[in-house]
Design a protein around this motif. Structure first.
Motif, mmCIF file in Angstrom:
data_model
loop_
_atom_site.group_PDB
_atom_site.id
_atom_site.type_symbol
_atom_site.label_atom_id
_atom_site.label_comp_id
_atom_site.label_asym_id
_atom_site.label_seq_id
_atom_site.Cartn_x
_atom_site.Cartn_y
_atom_site.Cartn_z
ATOM 1 N N ILE A 73 50.339 91.743 44.597
ATOM 2 C CA ILE A 73 50.877 90.378 44.694
ATOM 3 C C ILE A 73 52.311 90.415 45.239
ATOM 4 O O ILE A 73 52.690 89.596 46.081
ATOM 5 N N GLN A 74 53.104 91.370 44.764
ATOM 6 C CA GLN A 74 54.485 91.513 45.266
ATOM 7 C C GLN A 74 54.485 91.791 46.773
ATOM 8 O O GLN A 74 55.278 91.231 47.522
ATOM 9 N N ILE A 75 53.577 92.671 47.206
ATOM 10 C CA ILE A 75 53.475 93.010 48.630
ATOM 11 C C ILE A 75 53.099 91.768 49.439
ATOM 12 O O ILE A 75 53.676 91.502 50.502
ATOM 13 N N LEU A 76 52.149 90.994 48.930
ATOM 14 C CA LEU A 76 51.705 89.788 49.635
ATOM 15 C C LEU A 76 52.817 88.745 49.740
ATOM 16 O O LEU A 76 52.996 88.127 50.792
ATOM 17 N N HIS A 77 53.573 88.558 48.651
ATOM 18 C CA HIS A 77 54.706 87.627 48.699
ATOM 19 C C HIS A 77 55.665 88.035 49.815
ATOM 20 O O HIS A 77 56.122 87.201 50.602
ATOM 21 N N PRO A 94 50.276 84.482 37.368
ATOM 22 C CA PRO A 94 49.628 84.769 38.645
ATOM 23 C C PRO A 94 48.099 84.756 38.604
ATOM 24 O O PRO A 94 47.464 84.572 39.624
ATOM 25 N N PHE A 95 47.506 84.954 37.427
ATOM 26 C CA PHE A 95 46.046 85.023 37.351
ATOM 27 C C PHE A 95 45.484 83.649 36.982
ATOM 28 O O PHE A 95 45.882 83.062 35.977
ATOM 29 N N PHE A 96 44.572 83.143 37.815
ATOM 30 C CA PHE A 96 44.216 81.724 37.663
ATOM 31 C C PHE A 96 43.413 81.418 36.408
ATOM 32 O O PHE A 96 43.320 80.276 35.999
ATOM 33 N N GLU A 97 42.861 82.434 35.735
ATOM 34 C CA GLU A 97 42.186 82.171 34.458
ATOM 35 C C GLU A 97 43.161 82.100 33.286
ATOM 36 O O GLU A 97 42.764 81.781 32.165
ATOM 37 N N CYS A 98 44.421 82.422 33.544
ATOM 38 C CA CYS A 98 45.434 82.456 32.483
ATOM 39 C C CYS A 98 46.277 81.177 32.519
ATOM 40 O O CYS A 98 46.856 80.842 33.547
ATOM 41 N N GLY A 99 46.347 80.510 31.381
ATOM 42 C CA GLY A 99 47.154 79.290 31.314
ATOM 43 C C GLY A 99 46.355 78.137 30.741
ATOM 44 O O GLY A 99 45.263 78.324 30.217
ATOM 45 N N ASP A 100 46.907 76.935 30.880
ATOM 46 C CA ASP A 100 46.261 75.753 30.302
ATOM 47 C C ASP A 100 45.298 75.124 31.313
ATOM 48 O O ASP A 100 45.407 75.383 32.518
ATOM 49 N N PRO A 101 44.364 74.311 30.846
ATOM 50 C CA PRO A 101 43.367 73.725 31.753
ATOM 51 C C PRO A 101 43.948 72.836 32.849
ATOM 52 O O PRO A 101 43.321 72.628 33.880
ATOM 53 N N GLU A 102 45.175 72.328 32.629
ATOM 54 C CA GLU A 102 45.778 71.431 33.623
ATOM 55 C C GLU A 102 46.352 72.175 34.839
ATOM 56 O O GLU A 102 46.761 71.557 35.815
ATOM 57 N N LYS A 103 46.380 73.513 34.769
ATOM 58 C CA LYS A 103 47.038 74.262 35.846
ATOM 59 C C LYS A 103 46.351 74.032 37.195
ATOM 60 O O LYS A 103 46.985 74.100 38.240
ATOM 61 N N GLN A 109 49.312 71.010 44.151
ATOM 62 C CA GLN A 109 50.609 70.621 44.742
ATOM 63 C C GLN A 109 51.283 71.778 45.488
ATOM 64 O O GLN A 109 52.243 71.559 46.226
ATOM 65 N N PHE A 110 50.801 73.004 45.286
ATOM 66 C CA PHE A 110 51.482 74.151 45.895
ATOM 67 C C PHE A 110 51.160 74.262 47.377
ATOM 68 O O PHE A 110 50.019 74.051 47.795
ATOM 69 N N PRO A 111 52.184 74.589 48.171
ATOM 70 C CA PRO A 111 51.965 74.680 49.622
ATOM 71 C C PRO A 111 51.110 75.897 49.987
ATOM 72 O O PRO A 111 51.081 76.892 49.264
ATOM 73 N N SER A 112 50.449 75.798 51.123
ATOM 74 C CA SER A 112 49.691 76.939 51.653
ATOM 75 C C SER A 112 50.632 77.888 52.374
ATOM 76 O O SER A 112 51.653 77.456 52.896
ATOM 77 N N PRO A 113 50.278 79.176 52.421
ATOM 78 C CA PRO A 113 49.137 79.785 51.754
ATOM 79 C C PRO A 113 49.449 80.093 50.286
ATOM 80 O O PRO A 113 50.548 80.550 49.974
ATOM 81 N N ARG A 114 48.490 79.813 49.415
ATOM 82 C CA ARG A 114 48.654 80.128 47.992
ATOM 83 C C ARG A 114 48.078 81.520 47.719
ATOM 84 O O ARG A 114 47.071 81.898 48.308
ATOM 85 N N ILE A 115 48.743 82.242 46.821
ATOM 86 C CA ILE A 115 48.171 83.503 46.342
ATOM 87 C C ILE A 115 47.498 83.215 45.001
ATOM 88 O O ILE A 115 48.143 82.792 44.046
ATOM 89 N N LEU A 116 46.187 83.402 44.960
ATOM 90 C CA LEU A 116 45.407 83.190 43.736
ATOM 91 C C LEU A 116 44.870 84.538 43.286
ATOM 92 O O LEU A 116 44.159 85.207 44.038
ATOM 93 N N ALA A 117 45.215 84.933 42.078
ATOM 94 C CA ALA A 117 44.780 86.241 41.581
ATOM 95 C C ALA A 117 43.868 86.077 40.375
ATOM 96 O O ALA A 117 43.949 85.074 39.655
ATOM 97 N N THR A 118 43.016 87.070 40.162
ATOM 98 C CA THR A 118 42.132 87.016 38.998
ATOM 99 C C THR A 118 41.634 88.399 38.610
ATOM 100 O O THR A 118 41.531 89.287 39.456
ATOM 101 N N HIS A 119 41.335 88.531 37.307
ATOM 102 C CA HIS A 119 40.650 89.731 36.796
ATOM 103 C C HIS A 119 39.191 89.425 36.440
ATOM 104 O O HIS A 119 38.483 90.308 35.982
ATOM 105 N N VAL A 120 38.752 88.160 36.607
ATOM 106 C CA VAL A 120 37.402 87.829 36.128
ATOM 107 C C VAL A 120 36.344 88.518 36.989
ATOM 108 O O VAL A 120 36.589 88.823 38.162
ATOM 109 N N PRO A 121 35.161 88.764 36.416
ATOM 110 C CA PRO A 121 34.099 89.404 37.190
ATOM 111 C C PRO A 121 33.566 88.496 38.296
ATOM 112 O O PRO A 121 33.812 87.279 38.287
#
Length: 304
Positions: A73-77, A94-103, A109-121
């Protein structure tokens, strides 16, 4: 950028604070048969996650825990900022499964390109990522170092519940009872999609060996064309040691533990001969003869 980093550090510190005083048995909850940490994930967030609206130009990073996702993620930024002259202001975990449901509403609202990360299968990844043909970087690390790093993370972060011993952790890891489930199930699923058009597999050990080559590979995959000197400059700034040196600033108190050693072969300090044999057999059963198995160079990195 500093403001963005401070917000991210606040989010990480808040998540860690929720772990304070928890017993290991209270840390994990099960969702669709897979254990997740209750401090950063919830059933409500997983349900809301299915409605994540992916964009074609999203940059999706997928990995099993402790395979180097935060480093990538640091490299991509850096790659996005240096080459496209854009800032990625995402101040979410940074991981989209982490946080509250409103995220997921905030992510709109975030500008493109967005970095979306995940550990989910694989089968938990929101369908819109595939439907809208977002490009997916899938990062793997050899399973022995992954297990060793995961154990140290649990047992070195003061607020996260510890395992009583390496033997206890190893048993849970092999049985897929650690956070985010089984490394091998994760790998087997992705091996089936290794040739998919919008998927690029990266290997942690290859990145360590030649980071400039990995940066160019990533840039090519996303259709970004940095100059040769920019690629080298990004690789220099993103060496594991350089990222580790700044980790307290970028990730707060947990930074030096997230970026602990980054070495190849640290597993040799923990594994017994019986554990070596058990994982060797599991790797052969799960990934022997597969393309991903060959890419992981198991005989090079996981034989004593």
């Amino acid at each position: 950028m500093a403001g963005h980093q401070n917000k991210l550090v606040d989010e990480i510190e808040k998540a860690l604070a929720k772990s304070e005083g928890l017993a290991l048995k209270d840390l994990l909850f099960s969702y669709k048969g897979i254990p997740y940490p209750s401090t950063v994930c919830s059933a409500e967030t997983f349900q809301a996650m299915e409605n994540l609206e992916a964009r074609k130009d999203d940059i999706v990073v997928v990995s099993y825990p402790k395979c180097g996702a935060n480093w990538l993620i640091q490299i991509l930024h850096d790659l996005i900022f240096t080459t496209l002259q854009k800032k990625n202001e995402t101040s979410e975990l940074p991981f989209f499964e982490c946080g509250d449901p409103e995220k997921y509403q905030r992510l709109k609202q975030f500008p493109s390109p967005r970095i979306l990360a995940t550990h989910v299968p694989y089968d938990m990844i929101p369908k819109s990522i595939f439907k809208n043909k977002a490009k997916i970087l899938v990062l793997f690390r050899n399973p022995k170092d992954t297990a060793a790093s995961f154990f140290h993370f649990h047992n070195n972060v003061p607020s996260i519940p510890s395992y009583s011993s390496w033997d206890e952790f190893f048993s849970e890891f092999m049985n897929g009872k650690v956070s985010w489930g089984s490394y091998f199930d994760h790998a087997v699923a992705w091996n089936k999609h290794i040739e998919d058009e919008n998927v690029q597999i990266l290997i942690y050990e290859d990145m360590k060996e030649n980071l400039a080559s990995a940066v160019k590979q990533i840039a090519d995959f996303f259709g970004i064309s940095p100059k040769a000197e920019q690629i080298q400059s990004i690789a220099d700034r993103a060496s594991f040691q350089a990222v580790r040196d700044k980790s307290q600033e970028t990730h707060g108190s947990v930074g030096p533990i997230l970026f602990r050693k980054g070495t190849i072969g640290d597993w040799k300090n923990l594994f017994t001969e019986a554990q070596n044999q058990q994982m060797d057999a599991k790797f052969k059963e799960s990934l022997g003869g597969t393309k991903l198995g060959a890419m992981l160079k198991y005989d090079v990195h996981c034989k004593a």
